[in-house]
Design a protein around this motif. Structure first.
Motif, mmCIF file in Angstrom:
data_model
loop_
_atom_site.group_PDB
_atom_site.id
_atom_site.type_symbol
_atom_site.label_atom_id
_atom_site.label_comp_id
_atom_site.label_asym_id
_atom_site.label_seq_id
_atom_site.Cartn_x
_atom_site.Cartn_y
_atom_site.Cartn_z
ATOM 1 N N LEU A 168 -3.051 1.204 14.467
ATOM 2 C CA LEU A 168 -3.603 2.550 14.565
ATOM 3 C C LEU A 168 -2.486 3.558 14.788
ATOM 4 N N ALA A 169 -2.493 4.625 13.986
ATOM 5 C CA ALA A 169 -1.441 5.626 14.036
ATOM 6 C C ALA A 169 -1.588 6.524 15.263
ATOM 7 N N THR A 170 -0.460 7.032 15.738
ATOM 8 C CA THR A 170 -0.433 8.026 16.808
ATOM 9 C C THR A 170 0.389 9.218 16.335
ATOM 10 N N GLU A 171 0.264 10.326 17.042
ATOM 11 C CA GLU A 171 0.995 11.534 16.661
ATOM 12 C C GLU A 171 2.507 11.340 16.729
ATOM 13 N N SER A 172 2.962 10.400 17.533
ATOM 14 C CA SER A 172 4.400 10.170 17.691
ATOM 15 C C SER A 172 5.031 9.464 16.498
ATOM 16 N N GLY A 173 4.202 8.909 15.602
ATOM 17 C CA GLY A 173 4.729 8.135 14.486
ATOM 18 C C GLY A 173 4.715 6.648 14.734
ATOM 19 N N LYS A 174 4.486 6.241 15.983
ATOM 20 C CA LYS A 174 4.349 4.821 16.296
ATOM 21 C C LYS A 174 2.901 4.380 16.103
ATOM 22 N N PHE A 175 2.726 3.100 15.825
ATOM 23 C CA PHE A 175 1.401 2.529 15.650
ATOM 24 C C PHE A 175 1.100 1.604 16.822
ATOM 25 N N THR A 176 -0.164 1.568 17.222
ATOM 26 C CA THR A 176 -0.582 0.671 18.292
ATOM 27 C C THR A 176 -1.487 -0.410 17.733
ATOM 28 N N GLU A 177 -1.529 -1.539 18.413
ATOM 29 C CA GLU A 177 -2.309 -2.689 17.942
ATOM 30 C C GLU A 177 -3.256 -3.138 19.052
ATOM 31 N N SER A 184 0.858 -1.182 0.000
ATOM 32 C CA SER A 184 0.000 0.000 0.000
ATOM 33 C C SER A 184 0.893 1.231 0.000
ATOM 34 N N LEU A 185 0.408 2.283 -0.665
ATOM 35 C CA LEU A 185 1.144 3.546 -0.735
ATOM 36 C C LEU A 185 0.265 4.671 -0.227
ATOM 37 N N ALA A 186 0.818 5.511 0.651
ATOM 38 C CA ALA A 186 0.065 6.648 1.192
ATOM 39 C C ALA A 186 1.039 7.554 1.922
ATOM 40 N N ASP A 187 0.598 8.774 2.176
ATOM 41 C CA ASP A 187 1.417 9.740 2.911
ATOM 42 C C ASP A 187 1.196 9.524 4.400
ATOM 43 N N ILE A 188 1.912 8.554 4.957
ATOM 44 C CA ILE A 188 1.730 8.154 6.356
ATOM 45 C C ILE A 188 2.017 9.299 7.321
ATOM 46 N N ASP A 189 3.049 10.087 7.043
ATOM 47 C CA ASP A 189 3.503 11.106 7.991
ATOM 48 C C ASP A 189 3.041 12.515 7.632
ATOM 49 N N ASN A 190 2.122 12.635 6.652
ATOM 50 C CA ASN A 190 1.564 13.936 6.262
ATOM 51 C C ASN A 190 2.640 14.967 5.926
ATOM 52 N N ASP A 191 3.670 14.524 5.186
ATOM 53 C CA ASP A 191 4.716 15.462 4.781
ATOM 54 C C ASP A 191 4.710 15.721 3.274
ATOM 55 N N GLY A 192 3.679 15.220 2.560
ATOM 56 C CA GLY A 192 3.529 15.573 1.157
ATOM 57 C C GLY A 192 4.139 14.611 0.167
ATOM 58 N N ASP A 193 4.622 13.450 0.627
ATOM 59 C CA ASP A 193 5.103 12.436 -0.304
ATOM 60 C C ASP A 193 4.596 11.067 0.114
ATOM 61 N N LEU A 194 4.708 10.107 -0.796
ATOM 62 C CA LEU A 194 4.101 8.787 -0.595
ATOM 63 C C LEU A 194 5.083 7.802 0.014
ATOM 64 N N ASP A 195 4.671 7.177 1.107
ATOM 65 C CA ASP A 195 5.441 6.135 1.767
ATOM 66 C C ASP A 195 4.925 4.769 1.316
ATOM 67 N N TRP A 196 5.738 3.734 1.513
ATOM 68 C CA TRP A 196 5.448 2.414 0.953
ATOM 69 C C TRP A 196 5.423 1.375 2.060
ATOM 70 N N PHE A 197 4.262 0.743 2.243
ATOM 71 C CA PHE A 197 4.121 -0.352 3.203
ATOM 72 C C PHE A 197 4.077 -1.669 2.432
ATOM 73 N N VAL A 198 4.899 -2.647 2.849
ATOM 74 C CA VAL A 198 4.972 -3.946 2.182
ATOM 75 C C VAL A 198 4.783 -5.041 3.226
ATOM 76 N N THR A 199 3.747 -5.867 3.048
ATOM 77 C CA THR A 199 3.560 -6.984 3.974
ATOM 78 C C THR A 199 4.619 -8.047 3.731
ATOM 79 N N ASN A 200 5.003 -8.710 4.811
ATOM 80 C CA ASN A 200 6.042 -9.732 4.762
ATOM 81 C C ASN A 200 5.705 -10.853 5.731
ATOM 82 N N ILE A 201 6.614 -11.765 5.883
ATOM 83 C CA ILE A 201 6.490 -12.878 6.813
ATOM 84 C C ILE A 201 7.308 -12.570 8.058
ATOM 85 N N ILE A 202 6.719 -12.776 9.227
ATOM 86 C CA ILE A 202 7.511 -12.773 10.452
ATOM 87 C C ILE A 202 7.556 -14.205 10.958
#
Length: 579
Positions: free
Chosen positions: A432-441, A330-348
């Motif tokens: 879920l995103a937080t203002e700090s840039g970390k996500f919570t689950e 998925s591609l989206a501006d995660i940090d609201n800085d005007g450019d597109l970031d890239w999320f790639v699912t993987n295996i853990i």
């Protein structure tokens, strides 16, 4: 679900969620009603000066929570295969990746194919039951009209996408073929039916995912495909140019894609490991670049040089290539800085004895603003997505911060018994995103409990109430092949935007929309990208938090023209036409 029913459900739920969430009373400007009323709020650009005021009312806000509504809505489909070995002519014992290709195939496409203001659903999955076109009815339920519409397919297909390939203002349908089943193109006739067109001349054995974007800016949507499990060939058949007559020509060789890392570098199996293609403007130069999430260290991205050729840029990714098993993206501006970031699912994958990581999980690549990326997977806390597949990025709680969802699960012999953890009962993930840039689950607490074999996913406002719902495909043989989670929260404000360009590329694929309010500016790029065998609608959704008035909407259309709208009220859906 209409507002009255939703309020009643929220009251019943408040008692058992009070310990988990604080309940606040806010004065919100709500435009939610039944789905028909929402549809009537679509406005042409010329009417923007008089948006119409909404009535203020005091409500009890409910926290983010998802209810499984699949059967209530009539979304029934069974996944599975009948006589797959005989029908496919493949010897699964020779190469298990061939079986993997079939096990991962299928998918969902969503879009308003009949132009009635309600989003419809196409699904194909296995050959146990035929494909389905679920037309959304006025009461929010769905009716399978695949046979009447002419898209009732029997066989093994994958990676469907809705896209307007002939610039007539309605959505056509592409469906990829698996094994020796040929891919299909269906041309929308504008009356609720499709006729079969001429599909690209694909020689690959498996066409898993599809995406559309106008990479040469000629006003016609081009096509990108992945072919996991297929034989490597001189022409990887990845990029397809729309020749403006409902035909597509492969330009993978002439574009430079064929000479890059899409060729296998993992082993000597001579197999294609591509999973999820995407188009996006990574370096903000107005041209759509190209990305491919691939298995076995082969994920790559390419900068669009001149609309005809691409330059490999993967070396700029700050990643450990020996643990990247790219699946969905998925591609989206995660940090609201005007450019597109890239999320790639993987295996853990953890080694049980040592507790160390064999495979290191999901990747989140933060765009540095120039098309290069920094890996922030661990700092952002999105790495543990299980055995990840499809993903989507959306603002599920309408707080102005983009969240991340991914499906997961692998029921085949994925782990050496006693040595590695199993992934046959992964729980779906919402970060879920937080203002700090970390996500919570906190998936279980908000109702996202499914532990099935999730593959495709689409995230969209299915019931037109201003929040994002989730539809995923399930590859468990004994379960419904679809799971629909309705977002039942009455939480924060929103804005939805559809674009209509003049002349060509009518759905404005590749356009950018900037929404500015008192607290932040958010950017969305209109796309028809794959999430992994699945495709969201091109409608844009913005969460606004407590903001009720938007200062400015700026649209950069695919042809570079800029259009501004000011002082827009929240909680409505807009259809903005290019001037």
């Amino acid at each position: 679900m209409n507002k009255t029913a939703k309020d009643e459900l929220n009251k019943q739920r408040l008692n058992h969620v009070r310990q988990l969430f604080s309940i606040t009373v806010l004065s919100l400007l709500l435009a939610c009603g039944n789905s028909d009323n929402e549809t009537n709020q679509y406005l042409p650009m010329s009417d923007q000066d008089n948006q119409g005021s909404q009535t203020s009312e005091v409500i009890i806000t409910s926290p983010l929570y998802f209810e499984a509504k699949t059967r209530d809505l009539g979304l029934l489909h069974q996944w599975g295969f009948i006589n797959l070995t005989e029908q496919s002519d493949f010897d699964f014992s020779v190469d298990p990746l061939v079986e993997s290709a079939f096990q991962t195939s299928g998918g969902i496409a969503v879009g308003d194919y009949n132009q009635d203001g309600r989003i419809d659903i196409f699904i194909t999955s296995g050959n146990l039951s035929a494909s389905k076109l679920f037309q959304q009815q006025s009461d929010g339920t769905y009716l399978n009209v695949a046979e009447q519409a002419g898209v009732n397919l029997n066989g093994v297909y994958s990676g469907p996408s809705f896209a307007d390939i002939d610039n007539d203002g309605d959505l056509d349908l592409f469906v990829g073929g698996m094994g020796y089943t040929k891919s299909k193109f269906f041309i929308n006739q504008g009356d609720g039916t499709f006729i079969e067109g001429i599909a690209p001349k694909i020689t690959k054995e498996f066409t898993l995912s599809s995406s559309f974007g106008d990479f040469n800016n000629d006003g016609y949507l081009d096509l990108a495909l992945s072919h996991y499990g297929s034989r490597l060939t001189e022409d990887p058949e990845i990029l397809w140019l729309n020749t403006q007559d409902n035909l597509f020509d492969s330009i993978s060789i002439s574009s430079g894609i064929a000479e890059t890392e899409l060729k296998s570098s993992y082993d000597n199996s001579e197999l294609d490991y591509t999973f999820t293609p995407s188009f996006a403007d990574l370096n903000n130069d107005g041209k759509l670049d190209f990305l491919m999430a691939s298995d076995f260290f082969n994920s790559s991205y390419y900068i669009n040089l001149d609309g005809e050729t691409f330059s490999i840029a993967t070396k700029d990714l700050n990643i450990k290539k020996n643990d990247l098993h790219g699946m969905g993206a998925s591609l989206a501006d995660i940090d609201n800085d005007g450019d597109l970031d890239w999320f790639v699912t993987n295996i853990i994958l953890f080694q049980k004895e040592s507790g160390s990581l064999k495979f290191t999980g999901n990747k989140l690549f933060q765009n540095n603003g120039d098309g290069t990326f920094t890996d922030i997977s661990y700092n952002s806390n999105i790495y543990n997505g299980g055995w990840g597949w499809a993903s989507c990025i959306a603002d599920f709680n309408n707080d102005g911060l983009l969240d991340i969802f991914n499906t997961n699960g692998w029921g085949m012999a994925s782990a050496i018994e006693g040595k590695y953890e199993s992934h046959d009962k992964d729980t779906i993930k919402l970060f879920l995103a937080t203002e700090s840039g970390k996500f919570t689950e906190n998936n279980i607490e908000i109702g996202l409990k499914d532990k099935g074999q999730g593959r495709a996913v689409v995230c969209f406002d299915g019931d037109n109430d201003g929040d994002i719902d989730i539809l995923l495909s399930n590859h468990d043989i004994d379960k419904n092949g679809l799971i629909y989670y309705e977002n039942t929260a009455t939480l924060n404000n929103y804005l939805k935007i559809d674009l209509k360009a003049y002349s060509k590329n009518i759905f404005a694929i590749g356009a950018r929309v900037y929404v500015k309010d008192q607290s932040r500016e958010q950017m969305r790029e209109v796309n028809i990208n794959s999430n992994f065998t699945s495709q969201n609608p091109s409608q844009l959704h913005f969460g606004l938090g407590e903001i009720t008035q938007i200062e400015q909407i700026k649209i950069i259309w695919p042809n570079g023209e800029i259009q501004l709208l000011e002082n827009i009220k929240a909680n409505q859906s807009l259809l903005i036409e290019q001037q």
